[in-house]
Design a protein around this motif. Sequence first.
Motif, short mmCIF file in Angstrom:
data_model
loop_
_atom_site.label_atom_id
_atom_site.label_comp_id
_atom_site.label_asym_id
_atom_site.label_seq_id
_atom_site.Cartn_x
_atom_site.Cartn_y
_atom_site.Cartn_z
N GLU A 81 46.38 117.07 26.22
CA GLU A 81 47.39 117.55 25.29
C GLU A 81 48.68 116.76 25.46
O GLU A 81 49.04 116.35 26.56
N ASP A 82 49.41 116.59 24.36
CA ASP A 82 50.65 115.82 24.38
C ASP A 82 51.81 116.67 24.91
O ASP A 82 51.88 117.88 24.69
N PHE A 83 52.72 115.99 25.62
CA PHE A 83 53.94 116.62 26.10
C PHE A 83 55.08 115.64 25.89
O PHE A 83 55.01 114.48 26.32
N HIS A 84 56.12 116.08 25.19
CA HIS A 84 57.25 115.22 24.86
C HIS A 84 58.36 115.42 25.89
O HIS A 84 59.00 116.47 25.93
N VAL A 85 58.56 114.42 26.74
CA VAL A 85 59.49 114.52 27.86
C VAL A 85 60.90 114.13 27.44
O VAL A 85 61.11 113.07 26.84
N LEU A 86 61.86 114.99 27.76
CA LEU A 86 63.27 114.72 27.46
C LEU A 86 64.07 114.42 28.72
O LEU A 86 65.14 113.81 28.65
N LYS A 116 49.15 104.75 28.16
CA LYS A 116 48.25 104.46 29.27
C LYS A 116 47.01 105.35 29.27
O LYS A 116 46.17 105.26 30.17
N THR A 117 46.92 106.22 28.29
CA THR A 117 45.76 107.11 28.18
C THR A 117 45.15 106.97 26.79
O THR A 117 45.87 106.84 25.81
N PRO A 118 43.84 106.99 26.68
CA PRO A 118 43.21 106.86 25.36
C PRO A 118 43.45 108.09 24.49
O PRO A 118 43.61 109.20 25.00
N GLU A 119 43.50 107.88 23.20
CA GLU A 119 43.67 108.98 22.26
C GLU A 119 42.46 109.91 22.33
O GLU A 119 41.32 109.47 22.19
N PRO A 120 42.68 111.21 22.55
CA PRO A 120 41.54 112.13 22.62
C PRO A 120 40.75 112.17 21.30
O PRO A 120 41.33 112.10 20.22
N THR A 121 39.45 112.29 21.43
CA THR A 121 38.58 112.36 20.26
C THR A 121 37.82 113.68 20.18
O THR A 121 37.34 114.06 19.11
N HIS A 122 37.69 114.38 21.32
CA HIS A 122 36.88 115.60 21.37
C HIS A 122 37.62 116.73 22.09
O HIS A 122 38.51 116.48 22.92
N LEU A 123 37.22 117.96 21.76
CA LEU A 123 37.71 119.16 22.42
C LEU A 123 36.58 119.80 23.21
O LEU A 123 35.44 119.83 22.75
N VAL A 124 36.91 120.34 24.39
CA VAL A 124 35.93 121.12 25.14
C VAL A 124 35.87 122.52 24.51
O VAL A 124 36.88 123.22 24.45
N PHE A 125 34.68 122.92 24.00
CA PHE A 125 34.56 124.25 23.41
C PHE A 125 33.73 125.19 24.27
O PHE A 125 33.68 126.39 24.01
N ALA A 126 33.06 124.67 25.31
CA ALA A 126 32.41 125.54 26.28
C ALA A 126 33.49 126.11 27.21
O ALA A 126 34.63 125.64 27.23
N ARG A 127 33.16 127.13 27.96
CA ARG A 127 34.14 127.71 28.89
C ARG A 127 34.68 126.64 29.84
O ARG A 127 35.85 126.66 30.22
N CYS A 153 36.09 110.39 24.05
CA CYS A 153 34.66 110.11 24.22
C CYS A 153 34.27 108.88 23.42
O CYS A 153 34.73 108.68 22.29
N GLY A 154 33.39 108.07 24.01
CA GLY A 154 32.91 106.88 23.34
C GLY A 154 31.46 107.00 22.94
O GLY A 154 31.00 108.03 22.46
N GLU A 155 30.70 105.95 23.22
CA GLU A 155 29.30 105.87 22.79
C GLU A 155 28.43 106.88 23.52
O GLU A 155 28.74 107.33 24.63
N ALA A 156 27.33 107.26 22.89
CA ALA A 156 26.37 108.19 23.48
C ALA A 156 25.47 107.46 24.46
O ALA A 156 25.23 106.25 24.35
N SER A 157 24.96 108.19 25.43
CA SER A 157 24.03 107.62 26.40
C SER A 157 22.68 107.36 25.73
O SER A 157 22.44 107.79 24.61
N LYS A 164 30.05 109.01 26.79
CA LYS A 164 30.81 108.31 27.81
C LYS A 164 32.29 108.59 27.65
O LYS A 164 32.83 108.54 26.55
N THR A 165 32.96 108.89 28.76
CA THR A 165 34.40 109.07 28.75
C THR A 165 35.02 107.92 29.55
O THR A 165 34.31 107.03 30.02
N GLY A 166 36.33 107.94 29.70
CA GLY A 166 36.98 106.89 30.47
C GLY A 166 36.45 106.83 31.88
O GLY A 166 36.32 105.76 32.47
#
Length: 308
Positions: A81-86, A116-127, A153-157, A164-166
Amino acid sequence: MDMETADKGAHAKFVLTGPEGKFDPRTTAHRGDLADIALAGKMFAPHYAESMPMRCSAPKAMLRKQPGKDHEAISELLHGEDFHVLDIAGDWAWGYCGHDNYVGYVPVHALQHEKKTPEPTHLVFARAALIFIEPDYKSGVMKRLPMGARIACGEASECGNYLKTGKGYVHVRHVQPIGTKVVFDGSNGTAALAEQLIGAPYLWGGRSGDGLDCSGLIQTILTLTGVAAPRDTDQQLEALGEDIAADEELRRGDLIFFPDHVGLMVDKERIIHSTSHAMQVIIEPLADTIARFAKTAEQPILARKRLS
């Protein structure tokens, strides 16, 4: 930390054109010495700063009212999640969350610059989702991410069961592409998502499967169904859903608002909520919840809302 302020460079000046308006301090990045530059001309501050875009790199991090682990937790920032630092002072960063503008302090070590971090593509919906070293559930686990965490997340196995994640692999049944809606039970998946969290401990300020409060539960599950929800109960009461007529029967997925509390109906008679009474997420008869609030409140139910 040397932040870019409004009086640097061109020595820009901001003038209030009228009295300061009313602002919610929970979602207004303003303190005695500093404010977000977006508030220039609307609220007075000795200095204004442009925010630095950061992203949560830890599995989760508590957002606190003041810098220091002993201060009150007011919300929680989840992985990705994004956080805007002041401002940064010592081990703490002050700013606001990208998803709901909630203002507070988080540990600096939990953040990385968004470049320095890749743009998120997926959300965790499991607990919770496990990040495996290899695309195999028998391999070692590198990290555990809570429901609501964002991940790139990138390409599938080869087997197609892992992405695949970072660093490592996540199972496809634990994540969903950002922007899609989870549907478990026909037209409304909110109750089914909430049911995954039964037994999760009550945690003031929490909004993950490892611990959450009543409004944190609602905000988290609505995010997964594509609904942007504010953080606190009173904000949710004002922003979410349409009022249900007094003579209309409740349905699965309806929201019930009490004084400083909120829950979600799993059917016409039972509610699921994270409650300090049980200190966990539980399902119980709505009548039992009403009876407890009736002991201290003249109006136990403030509103019954239906999401479209």
